[in-house]
Motif scaffolding. Structure first.
Motif, PDB file in Angstrom:
ATOM      1  N   LEU B  94       0.827  -1.205   0.000  1.00 27.71           N
ATOM      2  CA  LEU B  94       0.000   0.000   0.000  1.00 27.71           C
ATOM      3  C   LEU B  94       0.865   1.260   0.000  1.00 27.71           C
ATOM      4  O   LEU B  94       0.575   2.223  -0.707  1.00 27.71           O
ATOM      5  CB  LEU B  94      -0.939   0.003   1.211  1.00 27.71           C
ATOM      6  CG  LEU B  94      -1.933   1.163   1.299  1.00 27.71           C
ATOM      7  CD1 LEU B  94      -2.848   1.185   0.085  1.00 27.71           C
ATOM      8  CD2 LEU B  94      -2.765   1.074   2.567  1.00 27.71           C
ATOM      9  N   LEU B  95       1.950   1.242   0.752  1.00 32.33           N
ATOM     10  CA  LEU B  95       2.840   2.398   0.795  1.00 32.33           C
ATOM     11  C   LEU B  95       3.484   2.634  -0.573  1.00 32.33           C
ATOM     12  O   LEU B  95       3.593   3.771  -1.034  1.00 32.33           O
ATOM     13  CB  LEU B  95       3.912   2.208   1.873  1.00 32.33           C
ATOM     14  CG  LEU B  95       3.382   2.249   3.317  1.00 32.33           C
ATOM     15  CD1 LEU B  95       4.471   1.873   4.309  1.00 32.33           C
ATOM     16  CD2 LEU B  95       2.820   3.629   3.653  1.00 32.33           C
ATOM     17  N   GLU B  96       3.865   1.548  -1.219  1.00 35.57           N
ATOM     18  CA  GLU B  96       4.430   1.659  -2.567  1.00 35.57           C
ATOM     19  C   GLU B  96       3.406   2.210  -3.545  1.00 35.57           C
ATOM     20  O   GLU B  96       3.720   3.006  -4.422  1.00 35.57           O
ATOM     21  CB  GLU B  96       4.847   0.269  -3.069  1.00 35.57           C
ATOM     22  CG  GLU B  96       6.298  -0.069  -2.874  1.00 35.57           C
ATOM     23  CD  GLU B  96       6.653  -1.321  -3.667  1.00 35.57           C
ATOM     24  OE1 GLU B  96       6.858  -1.231  -4.888  1.00 35.57           O
ATOM     25  OE2 GLU B  96       6.689  -2.408  -3.039  1.00 35.57           O
ATOM     26  N   ILE B  98       0.833   4.124  -2.805  1.00 35.09           N
ATOM     27  CA  ILE B  98       0.650   5.542  -2.504  1.00 35.09           C
ATOM     28  C   ILE B  98       1.755   6.371  -3.157  1.00 35.09           C
ATOM     29  O   ILE B  98       1.499   7.405  -3.775  1.00 35.09           O
ATOM     30  CB  ILE B  98       0.637   5.782  -0.977  1.00 35.09           C
ATOM     31  CG1 ILE B  98      -0.658   5.230  -0.366  1.00 35.09           C
ATOM     32  CG2 ILE B  98       0.778   7.257  -0.652  1.00 35.09           C
ATOM     33  CD1 ILE B  98      -0.714   5.289   1.149  1.00 35.09           C
TER      34      ILE B  98
END
Lengths: 114, 114
Positions: B94-96, B98
């Motif tokens: 998810l961070l990637e 984003i």
DNA sequence: AATAATATATAAGATGTTTATATAATGTAA
DNA sequence: TTACATTATATAAACATCTTATATATTATT
């Protein structure tokens, strides 16, 4: 590559934003640009992209121009006036969404008086 | 409220992350927590939440405990060991994601030698 | 007494995405 | 010169996911 189902729902906004930044683009070009900007992490599939483009056209958000290039037809998509105001909306919405996600998955980044 | 279709695909990750942070939680509590963390911007619907919870359970990612509270049954969900390693994966993903979205919708934030 | 909040849950319908498939021209390497 | 990769658009079927509507029931508040 990411290619998770996280992409669901953001394709419209991505397409709109790219068209705003780059003027007119054709489908293949859009998929390339997304790969380039995300270092290959996001890859739009044509089965997802074209239905989105066609829908946006039917909604009056973008218009098409068919041009001949190397004996091949190339279809350029560009934003209408309606499209331009939609981009602003959609991008703001996406930024808010990103912020919301971050407040769930990331630790608070407030002052840390350490 | 946001409640756009941007949420599609991120519900799993949101649920997993909350369970990791808060130990065990019940369905209603999860929806409250998401509202709280996002200042009311994201609201999970039960029609989306419960199917996700049931699926995660069937996949061995979480387990349930039914408890009696005020004459009502309350079902607590908590991560299994398998669930814990899945959270790490999903949150990284998810961070990637984003980051990728930001490189599409936001202007470059590199050095600006101005 | 009525309404809001708490609490879990499912079904039907709508939407969106992946995967597979079709077609075709140009450039490039063996 | 043949084969493969890249360029280029497009649709259909299958699948996954989400929204909306609905059902049920207790407790707290007005």
């Amino acid at each position: 590559m990411l290619q998770t189902d996280l992409i669901k729902g953001s394709i419209r906004t991505i397409v709109l934003k790219l068209l705003k930044e780059n003027g007119r683009m054709y489908g293949y070009e859009i998929t390339r640009k997304v790969e380039e900007l995300t270092s290959g992490k996001i890859r739009l599939t044509y089965g997802a992209l074209y239905p989105v483009l066609h829908k946006l056209e039917s909604e009056g958000v973008l218009v098409t121009e068919a041009e001949n290039f190397n004996n091949r037809i190339r279809i350029y998509y560009s934003l209408t006036e309606k499209g331009h105001s939609l981009v602003r909306e959609k991008v703001m919405e996406l930024l808010e969404f990103i912020e919301s996600l971050q407040s769930i998955v990331s630790p608070q980044t407030g002052p840390s008086y350490a």
